[in-house]
Write a protein that holds these residues in place. Structure first.
Motif, PDB file in Angstrom:
ATOM      1  N   GLY A  43       0.855  -1.154  -0.106  1.00  0.00           N
ATOM      2  CA  GLY A  43       0.073   0.041   0.099  1.00  0.00           C
ATOM      3  C   GLY A  43       0.832   1.263   0.099  1.00  0.00           C
ATOM      4  O   GLY A  43       1.919   1.532   0.666  1.00  0.00           O
ATOM      5  N   TYR A  44       0.436   2.213  -1.088  1.00  0.00           N
ATOM      6  CA  TYR A  44       1.166   3.482  -1.148  1.00  0.00           C
ATOM      7  C   TYR A  44       1.656   4.188   0.356  1.00  0.00           C
ATOM      8  O   TYR A  44       2.474   4.553   0.738  1.00  0.00           O
ATOM      9  CB  TYR A  44       0.389   4.437  -1.913  1.00  0.00           C
ATOM     10  CG  TYR A  44       1.275   5.538  -2.192  1.00  0.00           C
ATOM     11  CD1 TYR A  44       2.565   5.832  -2.632  1.00  0.00           C
ATOM     12  CD2 TYR A  44       0.568   6.841  -1.950  1.00  0.00           C
ATOM     13  CE1 TYR A  44       3.026   6.937  -2.814  1.00  0.00           C
ATOM     14  CE2 TYR A  44       1.248   8.001  -1.960  1.00  0.00           C
ATOM     15  CZ  TYR A  44       2.428   8.082  -2.642  1.00  0.00           C
ATOM     16  OH  TYR A  44       3.217   9.357  -2.723  1.00  0.00           O
ATOM     17  N   GLU A  45       0.661   4.515   1.045  1.00  0.00           N
ATOM     18  CA  GLU A  45       0.712   5.243   2.023  1.00  0.00           C
ATOM     19  C   GLU A  45       1.655   4.392   3.334  1.00  0.00           C
ATOM     20  O   GLU A  45       2.583   5.183   3.913  1.00  0.00           O
ATOM     21  CB  GLU A  45      -0.433   5.747   2.793  1.00  0.00           C
ATOM     22  CG  GLU A  45      -1.141   6.724   2.211  1.00  0.00           C
ATOM     23  CD  GLU A  45      -2.182   6.327   0.724  1.00  0.00           C
ATOM     24  OE1 GLU A  45      -2.560   7.371   0.004  1.00  0.00           O
ATOM     25  OE2 GLU A  45      -2.127   4.852   0.634  1.00  0.00           O
ATOM     26  N   ASP A 103      24.103   5.982   5.839  1.00  0.00           N
ATOM     27  CA  ASP A 103      24.622   5.069   5.113  1.00  0.00           C
ATOM     28  C   ASP A 103      23.769   3.864   5.023  1.00  0.00           C
ATOM     29  O   ASP A 103      24.064   2.749   5.524  1.00  0.00           O
ATOM     30  CB  ASP A 103      26.189   4.784   5.892  1.00  0.00           C
ATOM     31  CG  ASP A 103      27.161   3.756   4.990  1.00  0.00           C
ATOM     32  OD1 ASP A 103      26.890   3.632   3.921  1.00  0.00           O
ATOM     33  OD2 ASP A 103      28.019   3.268   5.550  1.00  0.00           O
ATOM     34  N   LEU A 104      22.751   3.920   4.189  1.00  0.00           N
ATOM     35  CA  LEU A 104      21.966   3.050   4.205  1.00  0.00           C
ATOM     36  C   LEU A 104      21.108   3.071   2.510  1.00  0.00           C
ATOM     37  O   LEU A 104      21.161   3.688   2.018  1.00  0.00           O
ATOM     38  CB  LEU A 104      20.673   3.491   5.084  1.00  0.00           C
ATOM     39  CG  LEU A 104      19.461   2.768   5.181  1.00  0.00           C
ATOM     40  CD1 LEU A 104      18.752   2.729   6.532  1.00  0.00           C
ATOM     41  CD2 LEU A 104      18.387   3.560   4.284  1.00  0.00           C
ATOM     42  N   SER A 105      20.700   1.831   2.297  1.00  0.00           N
ATOM     43  CA  SER A 105      19.968   1.539   1.050  1.00  0.00           C
ATOM     44  C   SER A 105      18.461   0.682   1.436  1.00  0.00           C
ATOM     45  O   SER A 105      18.389   0.139   2.494  1.00  0.00           O
ATOM     46  CB  SER A 105      20.698   0.757   0.064  1.00  0.00           C
ATOM     47  OG  SER A 105      20.879  -0.523   0.463  1.00  0.00           O
ATOM     48  N   VAL A 106      17.600   1.056   0.622  1.00  0.00           N
ATOM     49  CA  VAL A 106      16.370   0.196   0.831  1.00  0.00           C
ATOM     50  C   VAL A 106      16.111  -0.373  -0.505  1.00  0.00           C
ATOM     51  O   VAL A 106      16.248   0.050  -1.646  1.00  0.00           O
ATOM     52  CB  VAL A 106      15.249   1.447   1.035  1.00  0.00           C
ATOM     53  CG1 VAL A 106      13.776   0.704   1.297  1.00  0.00           C
ATOM     54  CG2 VAL A 106      15.523   2.138   2.198  1.00  0.00           C
ATOM     55  N   VAL A 107      15.618  -1.769  -0.095  1.00  0.00           N
ATOM     56  CA  VAL A 107      14.997  -2.515  -1.383  1.00  0.00           C
ATOM     57  C   VAL A 107      13.644  -2.896  -1.130  1.00  0.00           C
ATOM     58  O   VAL A 107      13.202  -3.261  -0.157  1.00  0.00           O
ATOM     59  CB  VAL A 107      15.724  -3.823  -1.224  1.00  0.00           C
ATOM     60  CG1 VAL A 107      15.227  -4.896  -2.204  1.00  0.00           C
ATOM     61  CG2 VAL A 107      17.186  -3.943  -1.588  1.00  0.00           C
ATOM     62  N   LEU A 108      12.803  -2.071  -2.194  1.00  0.00           N
ATOM     63  CA  LEU A 108      11.237  -2.445  -2.336  1.00  0.00           C
ATOM     64  C   LEU A 108      11.102  -3.549  -2.930  1.00  0.00           C
ATOM     65  O   LEU A 108      11.402  -3.575  -4.129  1.00  0.00           O
ATOM     66  CB  LEU A 108      10.801  -1.093  -2.751  1.00  0.00           C
ATOM     67  CG  LEU A 108      10.434   0.208  -1.664  1.00  0.00           C
ATOM     68  CD1 LEU A 108       9.948   1.360  -2.491  1.00  0.00           C
ATOM     69  CD2 LEU A 108       9.732  -0.365  -0.560  1.00  0.00           C
ATOM     70  N   VAL A 143       1.760   1.612  -8.697  1.00  0.00           N
ATOM     71  CA  VAL A 143       2.240   2.564  -9.759  1.00  0.00           C
ATOM     72  C   VAL A 143       2.562   3.891  -9.033  1.00  0.00           C
ATOM     73  O   VAL A 143       3.876   4.524  -9.114  1.00  0.00           O
ATOM     74  CB  VAL A 143       0.924   3.010 -10.392  1.00  0.00           C
ATOM     75  CG1 VAL A 143       1.396   3.999 -11.588  1.00  0.00           C
ATOM     76  CG2 VAL A 143       0.600   1.805 -11.625  1.00  0.00           C
ATOM     77  N   LEU A 144       2.066   4.299  -7.991  1.00  0.00           N
ATOM     78  CA  LEU A 144       2.290   5.282  -7.182  1.00  0.00           C
ATOM     79  C   LEU A 144       3.632   4.985  -6.332  1.00  0.00           C
ATOM     80  O   LEU A 144       4.431   6.145  -6.405  1.00  0.00           O
ATOM     81  CB  LEU A 144       1.238   5.527  -5.904  1.00  0.00           C
ATOM     82  CG  LEU A 144      -0.251   6.090  -6.682  1.00  0.00           C
ATOM     83  CD1 LEU A 144      -1.221   6.303  -5.515  1.00  0.00           C
ATOM     84  CD2 LEU A 144       0.139   7.175  -7.479  1.00  0.00           C
ATOM     85  N   VAL A 145       4.035   3.904  -5.691  1.00  0.00           N
ATOM     86  CA  VAL A 145       5.196   3.594  -5.153  1.00  0.00           C
ATOM     87  C   VAL A 145       6.275   3.792  -6.016  1.00  0.00           C
ATOM     88  O   VAL A 145       7.440   4.328  -5.989  1.00  0.00           O
ATOM     89  CB  VAL A 145       4.996   2.372  -4.389  1.00  0.00           C
ATOM     90  CG1 VAL A 145       6.590   1.696  -3.686  1.00  0.00           C
ATOM     91  CG2 VAL A 145       4.015   2.096  -3.206  1.00  0.00           C
ATOM     92  N   HIS A 146       5.923   3.192  -7.402  1.00  0.00           N
ATOM     93  CA  HIS A 146       7.221   2.863  -8.278  1.00  0.00           C
ATOM     94  C   HIS A 146       7.226   4.426  -8.666  1.00  0.00           C
ATOM     95  O   HIS A 146       8.698   4.631  -8.874  1.00  0.00           O
ATOM     96  CB  HIS A 146       6.465   2.107  -9.549  1.00  0.00           C
ATOM     97  CG  HIS A 146       7.480   1.891 -10.620  1.00  0.00           C
ATOM     98  ND1 HIS A 146       7.820   2.951 -11.518  1.00  0.00           N
ATOM     99  CD2 HIS A 146       8.280   0.829 -10.732  1.00  0.00           C
ATOM    100  CE1 HIS A 146       8.846   2.366 -12.121  1.00  0.00           C
ATOM    101  NE2 HIS A 146       9.002   1.290 -11.774  1.00  0.00           N
ATOM    102  N   GLY A 147       6.269   5.187  -9.008  1.00  0.00           N
ATOM    103  CA  GLY A 147       6.630   6.619  -9.417  1.00  0.00           C
ATOM    104  C   GLY A 147       7.176   7.342  -8.417  1.00  0.00           C
ATOM    105  O   GLY A 147       8.335   8.349  -8.612  1.00  0.00           O
ATOM    106  N   LEU A 163      16.064   0.724  -4.315  1.00  0.00           N
ATOM    107  CA  LEU A 163      16.160  -0.131  -5.403  1.00  0.00           C
ATOM    108  C   LEU A 163      14.645  -0.895  -5.507  1.00  0.00           C
ATOM    109  O   LEU A 163      14.275  -1.424  -4.428  1.00  0.00           O
ATOM    110  CB  LEU A 163      17.032  -1.116  -5.132  1.00  0.00           C
ATOM    111  CG  LEU A 163      17.024  -2.357  -6.142  1.00  0.00           C
ATOM    112  CD1 LEU A 163      17.326  -1.963  -7.618  1.00  0.00           C
ATOM    113  CD2 LEU A 163      18.285  -3.338  -5.696  1.00  0.00           C
ATOM    114  N   LEU A 164      13.849  -0.683  -6.540  1.00  0.00           N
ATOM    115  CA  LEU A 164      12.799  -1.386  -6.939  1.00  0.00           C
ATOM    116  C   LEU A 164      12.985  -2.735  -7.548  1.00  0.00           C
ATOM    117  O   LEU A 164      13.659  -2.850  -8.631  1.00  0.00           O
ATOM    118  CB  LEU A 164      12.217  -0.614  -7.677  1.00  0.00           C
ATOM    119  CG  LEU A 164      11.598   0.869  -7.131  1.00  0.00           C
ATOM    120  CD1 LEU A 164      11.136   1.709  -8.449  1.00  0.00           C
ATOM    121  CD2 LEU A 164      10.316   0.731  -6.337  1.00  0.00           C
ATOM    122  N   ALA A 165      12.913  -3.806  -6.927  1.00  0.00           N
ATOM    123  CA  ALA A 165      13.322  -5.198  -7.349  1.00  0.00           C
ATOM    124  C   ALA A 165      12.129  -6.122  -7.272  1.00  0.00           C
ATOM    125  O   ALA A 165      11.231  -6.167  -6.408  1.00  0.00           O
ATOM    126  CB  ALA A 165      14.522  -5.846  -6.305  1.00  0.00           C
TER     127      ALA A 165
END
Length: 544
Positions: A293-295, A311-316, A339-343, A352-354
């Protein structure tokens, strides 16, 4: 990398539980890899030293890698070694060329100017027979003695006096033999005298030949991430023929090395002093369900990106490759939240969108956080401090609990989980094994600043305003302190004047007493008293 049926478990780096026997029945093959460039005379002595090893010759493979020598290097007559040619310059490339040819269960790195004492390889291999996930380093001594034409039987007589590897000895002594939860045990991995389980090398990968310097340490770090235990072995003695390049030019070597290894070794936090820049290998990667969910996703990810741990990365993780944006009726798109999260995060460099979880194995910590749960700005920093301070392999963060379920986040130390996978028995819960090899701790999320729902994000402008206000308040307090210091100085001067007047008054009273004692008659006493009191009252009383 896994071991059928499990293996003896070492907690942290305390290898003393392994207790290898003084003598073991040799079963493992060892591949000795020697990168060489020129110095044929030293190489000849090194090969003579290998020919005298007490470990069985039939279990020992010797690979010499000629790294572009001119004239080409040659093997002595009767040598059991084989020659490999590596045209790409650099010791790391040469070691990788030898590694590609190696068939042993253990890889023994050896420099072409390091002569092993006869029992050195046997001292290494007794450890590898005790556990399949070790990196063992011998003790070097640096000699400046003239090179003999033929290696004598008595190496000590030929090469002593010699200097110990002071840095290595100091590291071992400071950390009780690398057993007391050292921060960087992988620093022990030096290419001139280290042996490593071939399975570990396969898991970690070959040396990084893009590095100019520091390749040994960088590979040591990746071995650590793959679950390695690092063992110093003083009985594996060797003589280094002459000083190393680092000994001759340490400051210049460090200058070059530090510029590159900081990007690749997050454990070197003291090299990562910039407060905001990105590094090739981040210190922490957070894994979040991007389809929640976007929110909810935005609340979690935005809070992570605003953390004091930059010093951090996020993988969605989500089915991003399946999205087809309906530009005519976007509000009717069944995948609108995706679509909203991706955009929203498509162009955020730290996200990183994986389609499936992708975490660099060199990242030391992984945070798994349910979408919708929001860490405070210091939450992650506090968890990392707890993990490092106590050497924990896993911190479970209790977020919510009902009769039906427990909601939690996890901060995982990648090296601890890698070790657990090596030693776990078939079907055994991995978290239970992590408890054995590193330690597990449960904490309450609320106590570490975790909450549900979006919170206020303090951005750069708000932080700047807060800093400006703090600086203005500090300036006001400084002025007030200066005013008070001036007032105190004035009062001190006033008090000093009163103290001086008191002393002088006491002196006058003493004189008066003596004169009164001398006076014999009443008229004389009265005259003396009147004269003296007038003098005291008019000349000694402070003004103001």
């Amino acid at each position: 990398m896994s071991v059928e049926g499990g293996a003896r478990r070492v907690r942290g780096n305390d290898y003393r539980v392994l207790r290898p026997p003084e003598r073991c029945t040799p079963e493992l093959r060892v591949s000795v890899i020697i990168p060489a460039y020129g110095t044929q005379d030293k190489l000849d002595l090194v090969l003579q030293g290998l020919a005298r090893q007490t470990y069985p010759a039939e279990l020992t493979e010797i690979i010499v890698v000629d790294n572009g020598s001119s004239p080409p290097l040659r093997l002595p007559a009767g040598s059991s070694a084989r020659m490999v040619v590596c045209e790409r310059p650099g010791r790391a490339a040469a070691r990788n060329a030898g590694l590609a040819e190696a068939t042993g269960d253990v890889i023994h790195w050896l420099d072409s100017d390091v002569v092993l004492t006869p029992g050195a390889i046997e001292a290494h291999m007794r450890w590898h027979h005790a556990a399949p996930y070790l990196s063992v380093t011998g003790y070097l001594r640096f000699t400046s003695a003239p090179l003999p034409g033929v290696l004598p039987d008595d190496l000590e007589a030929a090469f002593e006096p010699a200097d110990p590897h002071a840095w290595l000895v100091g590291l071992v002594e400071r950390t009780d033999g690398l057993t007391n939860n050292p921060v960087r045990p992988f620093s022990l991995h030096v290419g001139g005298a280290t042996s490593v389980s071939a399975r570990l090398v396969e898991a970690a990968g070959p040396m990084d030949d893009d590095l100019i310097l520091g390749q040994d340490t960088e590979l040591g770090y990746r071995l650590y991430q793959a679950g390695a235990v690092f063992v110093p072995e003083p009985r594996a003695r060797a003589y280094h023929l002459g000083p190393t390049m680092r000994m001759r030019h340490q400051e210049r070597i460090d200058r070059v090395s530090h510029a590159f290894v900081a990007d690749r070794i997050p454990a070197y936090q003291w090299l990562r002093t910039h407060p905001a820049r990105r590094w090739k290998v981040p210190n922490v990667t957070a894994v979040v369900d991007g389809a929640a969910g976007y929110e909810a996703v935005r609340a979690t990810v935005d809070a992570l990106l605003a953390s004091t741990v930059a010093d951090l990365s996020v993988v969605l993780v989500g089915p991003w490759d399946t999205l087809e944006r309906d530009r005519r009726a976007p509000l009717k798109d069944p995948n609108l939240d995706l679509v909203l999260v991706h955009g929203h995060y498509e162009h955020e460099s730290r996200v990183l969108l994986a389609a499936e979880e992708r975490v660099d194995p060199s990242v030391p910590f992984v945070l798994r956080l349910p979408a919708g749960w929001v860490p405070g700005e210091d939450s992650l920093a506090r968890l990392l401090a707890l993990a490092r301070g106590e050497g924990l392999g896993l911190i479970q963060v209790l977020l919510a609990e009902t009769a039906e379920e427990v909601v939690s986040a996890r901060l995982e130390r990648v090296s601890a989980l890698a070790r657990a996978r090596i030693v776990a028995h078939r079907g055994e819960a991995l978290d239970d094994v992590v408890e054995d090899v590193s330690g597990v701790r449960w904490v309450v999320g609320e106590e570490y600043g975790f909450g549900s729902g979006p919170g206020e994000i303090v951005g750069r402008r708000a932080a700047y305003k807060a800093r400006t206000q703090a600086e203005a308040e500090a300036a006001r307090l400084a002025k007030e302190a200066e005013r008070l210091r001036a007032q105190v100085a004035k009062w001190r001067d006033e008090a000093a004047r009163w103290r001086r007047s008191t002393v002088e008054l006491r002196r006058e009273v003493g004189t008066l007493r003596r004169e009164l004692h001398v006076a014999r008659r009443g008229d004389g006493v009265r005259a003396v008293l009147t004269r003296r009191m007038k003098r005291v009252l008019t000349k000694r009383t402070p003004k103001g």
